[in-house]
Each structure stands twice: as C-alpha cells, then as structure tokens.
Design a protein around this motif. Structure first.
Motif, mmCIF file in Angstrom:
data_model
loop_
_atom_site.group_PDB
_atom_site.id
_atom_site.type_symbol
_atom_site.label_atom_id
_atom_site.label_comp_id
_atom_site.label_asym_id
_atom_site.label_seq_id
_atom_site.Cartn_x
_atom_site.Cartn_y
_atom_site.Cartn_z
ATOM 1 N N VAL A 1 -4.291 -4.223 -7.950
ATOM 2 C CA VAL A 1 -3.637 -5.412 -7.392
ATOM 3 C C VAL A 1 -2.345 -5.021 -6.692
ATOM 4 O O VAL A 1 -1.491 -4.344 -7.268
ATOM 5 N N LYS A 2 -2.199 -5.478 -5.467
ATOM 6 C CA LYS A 2 -0.971 -5.204 -4.721
ATOM 7 C C LYS A 2 0.015 -6.357 -4.868
ATOM 8 O O LYS A 2 -0.373 -7.524 -4.907
ATOM 9 N N ARG A 3 1.286 -6.018 -4.916
ATOM 10 C CA ARG A 3 2.321 -7.043 -4.862
ATOM 11 C C ARG A 3 2.247 -7.723 -3.496
ATOM 12 O O ARG A 3 1.949 -7.094 -2.484
ATOM 13 N N SER A 4 2.520 -9.033 -3.434
ATOM 14 C CA SER A 4 2.433 -9.731 -2.161
ATOM 15 C C SER A 4 3.445 -10.865 -2.107
ATOM 16 O O SER A 4 4.187 -11.115 -3.065
ATOM 17 N N VAL A 5 3.483 -11.519 -0.980
ATOM 18 C CA VAL A 5 4.308 -12.716 -0.790
ATOM 19 C C VAL A 5 3.388 -13.927 -0.878
ATOM 20 O O VAL A 5 2.311 -13.943 -0.280
ATOM 21 N N HIS A 6 3.827 -14.938 -1.624
ATOM 22 C CA HIS A 6 3.008 -16.120 -1.866
ATOM 23 C C HIS A 6 3.780 -17.385 -1.503
ATOM 24 O O HIS A 6 4.983 -17.481 -1.762
ATOM 25 N N GLU A 7 3.068 -18.331 -0.927
ATOM 26 C CA GLU A 7 3.637 -19.654 -0.661
ATOM 27 C C GLU A 7 3.193 -20.600 -1.766
ATOM 28 O O GLU A 7 2.018 -20.618 -2.155
ATOM 29 N N VAL A 8 4.135 -21.392 -2.273
ATOM 30 C CA VAL A 8 3.806 -22.353 -3.328
ATOM 31 C C VAL A 8 3.158 -23.584 -2.695
ATOM 32 O O VAL A 8 3.753 -24.252 -1.858
ATOM 33 N N ILE A 9 1.932 -23.879 -3.120
ATOM 34 C CA ILE A 9 1.195 -25.031 -2.590
ATOM 35 C C ILE A 9 1.372 -26.248 -3.479
ATOM 36 O O ILE A 9 1.553 -27.371 -2.989
ATOM 37 N N SER A 10 1.332 -26.054 -4.784
ATOM 38 C CA SER A 10 1.548 -27.163 -5.723
ATOM 39 C C SER A 10 2.068 -26.594 -7.034
ATOM 40 O O SER A 10 1.899 -25.403 -7.322
ATOM 41 N N VAL A 11 2.709 -27.462 -7.822
ATOM 42 C CA VAL A 11 3.325 -27.025 -9.080
ATOM 43 C C VAL A 11 2.981 -28.013 -10.190
ATOM 44 O O VAL A 11 3.009 -29.231 -9.988
ATOM 45 N N ARG A 12 2.644 -27.470 -11.361
ATOM 46 C CA ARG A 12 2.523 -28.251 -12.592
ATOM 47 C C ARG A 12 3.626 -27.708 -13.501
ATOM 48 O O ARG A 12 3.415 -26.735 -14.233
ATOM 49 N N SER A 13 4.790 -28.321 -13.445
ATOM 50 C CA SER A 13 5.974 -27.789 -14.097
ATOM 51 C C SER A 13 5.733 -27.525 -15.581
ATOM 52 O O SER A 13 5.259 -28.389 -16.311
ATOM 53 N N GLY A 14 6.053 -26.304 -15.994
ATOM 54 C CA GLY A 14 5.858 -25.922 -17.382
ATOM 55 C C GLY A 14 4.452 -25.454 -17.701
ATOM 56 O O GLY A 14 4.185 -25.026 -18.831
ATOM 57 N N GLU A 15 3.540 -25.510 -16.730
ATOM 58 C CA GLU A 15 2.153 -25.097 -16.972
ATOM 59 C C GLU A 15 1.683 -24.034 -15.984
ATOM 60 O O GLU A 15 1.139 -22.998 -16.385
ATOM 61 N N GLY A 16 1.869 -24.290 -14.690
ATOM 62 C CA GLY A 16 1.382 -23.343 -13.707
ATOM 63 C C GLY A 16 1.597 -23.831 -12.293
ATOM 64 O O GLY A 16 2.340 -24.787 -12.053
ATOM 65 N N MET A 17 0.921 -23.191 -11.345
ATOM 66 C CA MET A 17 1.103 -23.521 -9.938
ATOM 67 C C MET A 17 -0.036 -22.939 -9.125
ATOM 68 O O MET A 17 -0.733 -22.017 -9.573
ATOM 69 N N THR A 18 -0.202 -23.467 -7.935
ATOM 70 C CA THR A 18 -1.178 -22.927 -6.992
ATOM 71 C C THR A 18 -0.414 -22.188 -5.905
ATOM 72 O O THR A 18 0.506 -22.734 -5.291
ATOM 73 N N LEU A 19 -0.786 -20.935 -5.692
ATOM 74 C CA LEU A 19 -0.120 -20.085 -4.708
ATOM 75 C C LEU A 19 -1.098 -19.671 -3.628
ATOM 76 O O LEU A 19 -2.285 -19.485 -3.892
ATOM 77 N N GLY B 1 6.222 -25.172 -0.896
ATOM 78 C CA GLY B 1 6.535 -24.798 0.478
ATOM 79 C C GLY B 1 7.421 -23.580 0.608
ATOM 80 O O GLY B 1 7.603 -23.071 1.724
ATOM 81 N N HIS B 2 7.966 -23.097 -0.491
ATOM 82 C CA HIS B 2 8.826 -21.922 -0.442
ATOM 83 C C HIS B 2 8.009 -20.656 -0.718
ATOM 84 O O HIS B 2 6.911 -20.711 -1.262
ATOM 85 N N PHE B 3 8.598 -19.505 -0.347
ATOM 86 C CA PHE B 3 7.915 -18.223 -0.480
ATOM 87 C C PHE B 3 8.509 -17.418 -1.633
ATOM 88 O O PHE B 3 9.727 -17.425 -1.853
ATOM 89 N N TYR B 4 7.629 -16.697 -2.316
ATOM 90 C CA TYR B 4 8.049 -15.871 -3.455
ATOM 91 C C TYR B 4 7.227 -14.585 -3.469
ATOM 92 O O TYR B 4 6.050 -14.584 -3.103
ATOM 93 N N CYS B 5 7.881 -13.514 -3.928
ATOM 94 C CA CYS B 5 7.186 -12.231 -4.056
ATOM 95 C C CYS B 5 6.834 -12.017 -5.522
ATOM 96 O O CYS B 5 7.678 -12.211 -6.412
#
Length: 325
Positions: free
Chosen positions: A229-247, A270-274
């Motif tokens: 698995v390579k490290r990558s940049v991900h955009e947050v599409i949706s969030v379930r706070s305290g549970e998870g998220m779709t990237l 909508g923000h980007f994370y590595c």
C-alpha cells in the motif's frame, strides 16, 4: 555490505563467541545471564528462532531472572499470546504501567461470558474450558491490526539507523511548527514520524523479515499486504464523526469507507489529507495519522510519493502549515 551493518554483524558474532566461551568456564549460576547474552547475539544476526531457544534454556535454569522473562514476554507478544506474555511479566514483577504490560492487557481477549473455567469448552472438544480455549482465544484481525502495527513500532527501536531517522524526522517536524513541546515528546507521540520511518524508511519490511515468522499467520499475511500500500492524498467525501469517513484517493479516484474513530472527528468534507489507508480484515483503517494538505500542495506531494521519498523530506513537507482554506 554497508559498513554500519558489517560492524553490527561483527559485534553480534563477537558477543556470541564471548558468551559461548564464558559458558564453558563460568559457574552454573552465571549460565542464565550468558544464555541471555547469546540470545541477544542471535537477535542481532536476525536469527529469532535460535534467540528464543536460548532464552527458553535460560528460563529453565533460572525461572525468575527478570531480563530473560522480559525478553520472552516480547516473543509471546509477537506470537499473539497475551496470556503467556502477561504471566511472564508477572513473574518478572514488571509494574502495571510497563508499556508491554499495557499493550498485552489492551489486546487480551475477554473470557467467554457464559462459561466457567471448569465448564466444558464451547468448541465441543469435551475438554474443560481452562484446558482448551480459555488461553487460546484471539481477537478478530480487525481488532488486532493495531497490535500488529505497534509490534512493528517496538521493533523499530532495536536498530540504530531507524532510530536516527526518527530523531531526524522529529527535528524536521519541529522546525516547521511552533510547538513548545520537547523533541522527546514529539519523538514518542507523533505517529506520522514513526509511520514514515516504518514504511518509506524500510523499518516495517525489516521487521517482517526478522520477526515475521513469529507472527500469527493472519497477521503475517496482513503485514505483507500493508507493504504493497502506498501513502496517498485523499479527499474527504463524507464523515460519520467518531465512527469513520469516506475518502477518495486523489491518485486513483478509488473511494474507501474507512473505520477511523479519532481522526473522523478532526477532518472536514472537501478537504485533502495525506495518509496510508490499509486493509484490516473486513475493514479499512488508518494507523499512520492524518495530515492536512492544502490544494496547492497536492501535486507536489503526489509527485514526491510517486517516487521513493526520503523519510525526513516527506515529514518536512507534511509539517508545513497548509494554506488557509
């Protein structure tokens, strides 16, 4: 062979020869300590099977010597045997706040809620629960994935070249942050630093090569998947706070439903994370920490990640403050 590795191997051979010679002339009460030294020599040479055998021989001669028990407890940890590890640490009189005690307690499977120790085991073997599955239970791989990760982190500290990388990466991070904390705190707490040295620095592959034979089979297979698995940049599409998220992986466009309790409370749609997003049984998880990336940094970072980034350079880039949103 690299000069530092050559020197390391010479030191290991010398330690092994010295301890072996001393065993022949030393009094019997000194043999457990000499066997422990021999085990350290075998570990330095990457021979964990012979190291463990030497430790077991030392334990048979002196079942109370703390250094032997502490070393064997780590082997039990790598093998996924929290009960044996804790039993060894109790004999060594390790304190409750010892990091290995805390780790093994955290991943200790709970006993079956409806069975007493002397009841027939739930598996139908006709043996008592205490003699069958009481101490052989395992948490699901989804729950043990973080244990695997932390075993690798512990092994990282066994090798000077990796600890040097960690210190350099921590220094690089502090140079870009107005962080009042001491270097030692950043060194010990920040998962980005450890993760970059583990994967971009090669420490995880080294761990799997040297200690992979000790791991439970499902953990070893999972570790092999993580190396792909390579490290990558991900955009947050949706969030379930305290549970998870779709990237959304910016590099591939792939959507990933990530189980992430702590990190999901800090990200914004909508923000980007590595991050390194890895499989863990039936789930997808993040153990590397989640670093914010500005839109202006995305292309530069992906170009770096597509090559073979230097761990310190990668931490340095990820430690720059993102542009204001």
């Amino acid at each position: 062979m690299h000069e530092s590795r050559l020197g390391h191997d010479h030191a290991a051979h010398a330690l092994g020869v010295l301890s072996g010679w001393a065993e022949e002339v030393a009094p019997s009460e000194a043999r457990p300590a000499l066997l422990w030294l021999r085990a350290n020599a075998f570990e330095m040479l990457g021979n964990v099977a012979q190291a463990e055998a030497a430790l077991q021989a030392a334990e048979s001669l002196d079942p109370k010597w703390p250094l032997t028990l502490m070393s064997l407890a780590r082997y039990a940890c790598d093998r996924g045997d929290s009960e044996r590890g804790l039993a060894l640490l109790r004999r060594a009189e390790a304190p409750a706040d010892d990091p290995l005690v805390e780790l093994l307690e955290e991943f200790r499977p709970a006993p079956h809620p409806n069975l007493g120790r002397n009841d027939p085991c739930w598996c139908g073997s006709n043996r008592k629960y205490k003699k069958c599955h009481l101490h052989g239970q395992q948490l699901p791989i989804e729950e043990r994935a973080d244990w695997l990760y932390r075993k690798a982190m512990a092994s990282l500290q066994d090798h000077d070249r990796f600890t040097v990388q960690v210190v350099k990466a921590a220094s690089a991070r502090l140079s870009y942050r107005d962080d009042p904390r001491a270097l030692a705190v950043v060194f010990s707490e920040h998962r980005l630093i450890w993760d970059v040295v583990l994967f971009e620095g090669g420490a995880f592959e080294n761990f799997l090569t040297l200690r992979g034979s000790l791991l439970p089979e499902d953990e070893r297979l999972l570790a092999e998947q993580w190396l792909l698995v390579k490290r990558s940049v991900h955009e947050v599409i949706s969030v379930r706070s305290g549970e998870g998220m779709t990237l959304r992986d910016v590099r591939t466009g792939e959507l990933k439903d990530v189980r992430e309790r702590a990190g999901s409370t800090a990200v914004r749609v909508g923000h980007f994370y590595c991050a390194r997003v890895v499989p863990a049984g039936e789930t997808v998880q993040i153990f590397s920490g989640i670093e914010p990336v500005s839109a202006g940094q995305v292309d530069e970072l992906l170009a770096l990640l597509d090559g073979e980034p230097d761990p310190v350079e990668l931490v340095e880039i990820l430690s720059r403050r993102p542009d204001p949103a």
